[in-house]
Design a protein around this motif. Structure first.
Motif, short mmCIF file in Angstrom:
data_model
loop_
_atom_site.label_atom_id
_atom_site.label_comp_id
_atom_site.label_asym_id
_atom_site.label_seq_id
_atom_site.Cartn_x
_atom_site.Cartn_y
_atom_site.Cartn_z
N UNK A 1 10.77 3.04 -4.66
CA UNK A 1 9.95 1.93 -4.16
C UNK A 1 10.83 0.76 -3.71
N UNK A 2 11.90 0.50 -4.44
CA UNK A 2 12.80 -0.59 -4.06
C UNK A 2 13.49 -0.28 -2.73
N UNK B 1 0.82 -1.20 0.00
CA UNK B 1 0.00 0.00 0.00
C UNK B 1 0.85 1.25 0.00
N UNK B 2 1.96 1.24 0.71
CA UNK B 2 2.87 2.39 0.71
C UNK B 2 3.43 2.64 -0.69
N UNK B 3 3.79 1.57 -1.38
CA UNK B 3 4.29 1.71 -2.75
C UNK B 3 3.21 2.30 -3.65
N UNK B 4 1.97 1.85 -3.47
CA UNK B 4 0.86 2.40 -4.25
C UNK B 4 0.68 3.89 -3.99
N UNK B 5 0.85 4.30 -2.74
CA UNK B 5 0.72 5.72 -2.42
C UNK B 5 1.81 6.53 -3.10
N UNK B 6 3.02 6.00 -3.13
CA UNK B 6 4.12 6.71 -3.80
C UNK B 6 3.81 6.89 -5.28
N UNK B 7 3.35 5.82 -5.92
CA UNK B 7 3.03 5.91 -7.35
C UNK B 7 1.82 6.81 -7.60
#
Length: 232
Positions: A216-217, A167-173
């Motif tokens: 993200x990585x 979910x955090x990665x989705x927020x960044x994108x």
């Protein structure tokens, strides 16, 4: 496109690297990659805290209060992110009769949608804890709040950390959607650079992809190292 043109494209990226990284700062407002990172970090904190609170609510609430919470979370998970950003930008100033900055509306919108998904992750993690642990904690004389915050919730969060990271990665994108309300985040500035050059879109947006991948990585790597070294 030959190799020379390909190299020239990345020369354009290199010549605008400072602008893409932080915009006109310190002579102007922060923008670019730095703004994307700040917005994403703020949205992640907001979404995680609100999501944990909502997840606890799903676990312990009953009756109408739980039904209302389920409806709110379901609504937030059902609508597109871009629509919530749009609504927040135009509705918040009307509702509160104040001038809400565009960046704040984006953070609020991203945080609300992220919280809805995190809430169900927390709820699933808490429900996965066996009843024996609840009963053992109660037998020690702990209150319900103490059982949740000291025993159940830490285990649930640790188990659901991969879902949190997703979910955090989705927020960044999704922070790239801030362009619809004029926020000068990374992809917004990359589009400006591309519009000025008009001949190197492949190289410019390949750079955008690489930067998002690295961010993200690094987040995934940091959380993985933290969870592997932590013990509950």
């Amino acid at each position: 496109m030959d190799f020379t043109d390909f190299v020239k494209g990345f020369t354009v990226v290199w010549n605008n690297l400072d602008y893409l990284a932080w915009g006109n700062f310190p002579d102007g407002p922060i923008s670019g990659i730095l703004l994307t990172l700040l917005m994403s970090f703020a949205a992640i904190i907001f979404a995680t805290l609100l999501g944990i609170i909502s997840g606890i609510g799903l676990t312990i609430l009953t009756g109408w209060s739980r039904r209302i919470l389920v409806v709110i979370l379901g609504f937030l998970r059902a609508i597109p992110v871009i629509m919530l950003i749009f609504w927040a930008y135009f509705l918040l100033p009307v509702l509160f009769n104040i001038d809400v900055p565009a960046i704040a509306t984006v953070i609020i919108a991203l945080g609300l949608i992220g919280a809805a998904y995190i809430a169900y992750a927390v709820y699933a993690g808490m429900k996965a804890i066996t009843k024996d642990q609840w009963q053992a904690a109660y037998s020690l004389g702990l209150s319900k709040q103490q059982v949740i915050f000291y025993i159940i919730l830490p285990q649930a969060i640790h188990m659901m950390m991969p879902s949190f990271v997703n979910q955090w990665v989705s927020l960044i994108k999704d922070s790239s959607l801030a362009y619809i309300v004029g926020v000068a985040e990374f992809t917004f500035l990359a589009t400006q650079v591309n519009n000025r050059s008009m001949v190197y879109p492949t190289e410019i947006f390949l750079f955008v992809i690489v930067v998002y991948f690295i961010i993200c990585w690094m987040l995934n790597f940091a959380v993985s190292r933290f969870t592997s070294n932590s013990k509950i």
